[in-house]
Design a protein around this motif. Structure first.
Motif, PDB file in Angstrom:
ATOM      1  N   GLU A  19      42.195  40.293  21.600  1.00 38.88           N
ATOM      2  CA  GLU A  19      43.037  41.393  22.551  1.00 38.88           C
ATOM      3  C   GLU A  19      43.719  42.430  21.728  1.00 38.88           C
ATOM      4  O   GLU A  19      44.721  43.435  21.902  1.00 38.88           O
ATOM      5  CB  GLU A  19      44.622  40.020  23.347  1.00 38.88           C
ATOM      6  CG  GLU A  19      45.238  39.696  21.967  1.00 38.88           C
ATOM      7  CD  GLU A  19      44.448  38.495  21.148  1.00 38.88           C
ATOM      8  OE1 GLU A  19      45.180  38.424  20.435  1.00 38.88           O
ATOM      9  OE2 GLU A  19      43.093  38.140  21.817  1.00 38.88           O
ATOM     10  N   TRP A  20      42.808  42.140  20.124  1.00 38.26           N
ATOM     11  CA  TRP A  20      43.761  44.019  19.126  1.00 38.26           C
ATOM     12  C   TRP A  20      42.641  44.615  19.443  1.00 38.26           C
ATOM     13  O   TRP A  20      42.846  46.145  18.829  1.00 38.26           O
ATOM     14  CB  TRP A  20      43.035  43.159  18.119  1.00 38.26           C
ATOM     15  CG  TRP A  20      44.622  41.716  17.758  1.00 38.26           C
ATOM     16  CD1 TRP A  20      45.020  41.029  18.136  1.00 38.26           C
ATOM     17  CD2 TRP A  20      45.925  42.653  16.701  1.00 38.26           C
ATOM     18  NE1 TRP A  20      45.708  40.014  17.760  1.00 38.26           N
ATOM     19  CE2 TRP A  20      46.887  41.266  17.160  1.00 38.26           C
ATOM     20  CE3 TRP A  20      46.517  43.094  16.419  1.00 38.26           C
ATOM     21  CZ2 TRP A  20      47.878  41.281  16.614  1.00 38.26           C
ATOM     22  CZ3 TRP A  20      47.408  43.093  15.099  1.00 38.26           C
ATOM     23  CH2 TRP A  20      48.501  42.238  15.751  1.00 38.26           C
ATOM     24  N   GLY A  21      41.999  45.120  19.989  1.00 36.78           N
ATOM     25  CA  GLY A  21      40.911  46.047  20.218  1.00 36.78           C
ATOM     26  C   GLY A  21      40.587  46.355  19.154  1.00 36.78           C
ATOM     27  O   GLY A  21      39.614  47.326  18.646  1.00 36.78           O
ATOM     28  N   MET A  31      33.137  48.250   4.821  1.00 31.23           N
ATOM     29  CA  MET A  31      33.552  47.509   6.188  1.00 31.23           C
ATOM     30  C   MET A  31      34.612  47.569   6.234  1.00 31.23           C
ATOM     31  O   MET A  31      35.580  46.819   5.462  1.00 31.23           O
ATOM     32  CB  MET A  31      32.649  46.875   6.802  1.00 31.23           C
ATOM     33  CG  MET A  31      32.800  46.261   7.863  1.00 31.23           C
ATOM     34  SD  MET A  31      31.712  44.374   8.613  1.00 31.23           S
ATOM     35  CE  MET A  31      30.198  45.862   8.511  1.00 31.23           C
ATOM     36  N   ARG A  32      35.681  48.145   7.271  1.00 34.14           N
ATOM     37  CA  ARG A  32      36.751  48.197   7.581  1.00 34.14           C
ATOM     38  C   ARG A  32      36.632  47.428   9.010  1.00 34.14           C
ATOM     39  O   ARG A  32      35.857  47.989   9.886  1.00 34.14           O
ATOM     40  CB  ARG A  32      37.013  49.578   7.441  1.00 34.14           C
ATOM     41  CG  ARG A  32      38.020  49.996   6.008  1.00 34.14           C
ATOM     42  CD  ARG A  32      38.422  50.703   6.041  1.00 34.14           C
ATOM     43  NE  ARG A  32      39.835  50.943   6.847  1.00 34.14           N
ATOM     44  CZ  ARG A  32      40.221  52.468   8.123  1.00 34.14           C
ATOM     45  NH1 ARG A  32      39.716  53.112   7.206  1.00 34.14           N
ATOM     46  NH2 ARG A  32      41.141  52.372   8.474  1.00 34.14           N
ATOM     47  N   LEU A  33      37.838  46.973   9.317  1.00 33.50           N
ATOM     48  CA  LEU A  33      37.956  46.199  10.908  1.00 33.50           C
ATOM     49  C   LEU A  33      39.546  46.695  10.900  1.00 33.50           C
ATOM     50  O   LEU A  33      40.402  45.930  10.231  1.00 33.50           O
ATOM     51  CB  LEU A  33      38.243  44.713  10.890  1.00 33.50           C
ATOM     52  CG  LEU A  33      36.467  44.150  10.209  1.00 33.50           C
ATOM     53  CD1 LEU A  33      37.141  42.993   9.984  1.00 33.50           C
ATOM     54  CD2 LEU A  33      35.604  44.314  10.608  1.00 33.50           C
ATOM     55  N   VAL A  34      40.089  46.651  12.201  1.00 29.34           N
ATOM     56  CA  VAL A  34      41.462  48.106  12.627  1.00 29.34           C
ATOM     57  C   VAL A  34      41.426  47.665  14.014  1.00 29.34           C
ATOM     58  O   VAL A  34      40.730  47.175  14.597  1.00 29.34           O
ATOM     59  CB  VAL A  34      41.311  49.170  12.240  1.00 29.34           C
ATOM     60  CG1 VAL A  34      42.965  49.585  12.291  1.00 29.34           C
ATOM     61  CG2 VAL A  34      40.578  50.037  11.142  1.00 29.34           C
ATOM     62  N   GLY A  35      42.845  47.101  13.964  1.00 34.52           N
ATOM     63  CA  GLY A  35      42.887  46.343  15.260  1.00 34.52           C
ATOM     64  C   GLY A  35      44.748  46.512  15.263  1.00 34.52           C
ATOM     65  O   GLY A  35      45.417  46.894  14.265  1.00 34.52           O
ATOM     66  N   GLN A  36      44.955  46.844  16.506  1.00 34.69           N
ATOM     67  CA  GLN A  36      45.818  46.686  16.909  1.00 34.69           C
ATOM     68  C   GLN A  36      46.992  46.360  18.299  1.00 34.69           C
ATOM     69  O   GLN A  36      45.549  46.424  19.390  1.00 34.69           O
ATOM     70  CB  GLN A  36      46.303  48.312  17.155  1.00 34.69           C
ATOM     71  CG  GLN A  36      48.172  49.277  17.156  1.00 34.69           C
ATOM     72  CD  GLN A  36      48.092  50.841  17.348  1.00 34.69           C
ATOM     73  OE1 GLN A  36      47.030  50.776  16.612  1.00 34.69           O
ATOM     74  NE2 GLN A  36      49.207  51.276  17.850  1.00 34.69           N
TER      75      GLN A  36
END
Length: 95
Positions: A19-21, A31-36
């Motif tokens: 649900e964080w996209g 590697m970066r994982l970005v969520g909001q």
């Protein structure tokens, strides 16, 4: 190692925090994982070499008072996110 990291990233994006996209960004060896979600966000940086994976996590959690209290405050929220990411790493790397 690259295939394991890719599985880790997909697990986080699709199963742990769907649900964080979550966006998976590749920046050279990192590697970066970005969520909001709502007013909360996280940014996880993942770097690996032949023998280890280093995960750096930062973010902001905006929670209502009841959710914040139920989660154990700021430390509890950080621990829940850290534990979920760590569980996914262990699952992908067999640790």
């Amino acid at each position: 190692m690259a295939a394991d990291l890719e599985r880790f990233a997909q697990d986080v994006a699709k199963n742990r925090f769907p649900e964080w996209g979550v966006q998976i960004l590749r920046e050279g060896e990192r590697m970066r994982l970005v969520g909001q979600r709502d007013g909360s966000r996280f940014d996880a940086s993942v770097v690996s070499d032949a023998s280890r994976v280093v995960l750096s996590l930062r973010g902001v959690a905006e929670l209502g008072f009841l959710k914040y209290t139920a989660a154990g405050g700021a430390e509890g929220v950080r621990e829940r996110v850290r534990a979920s990411l760590l569980a996914s790493l262990r699952q992908q790397f067999g640790g």
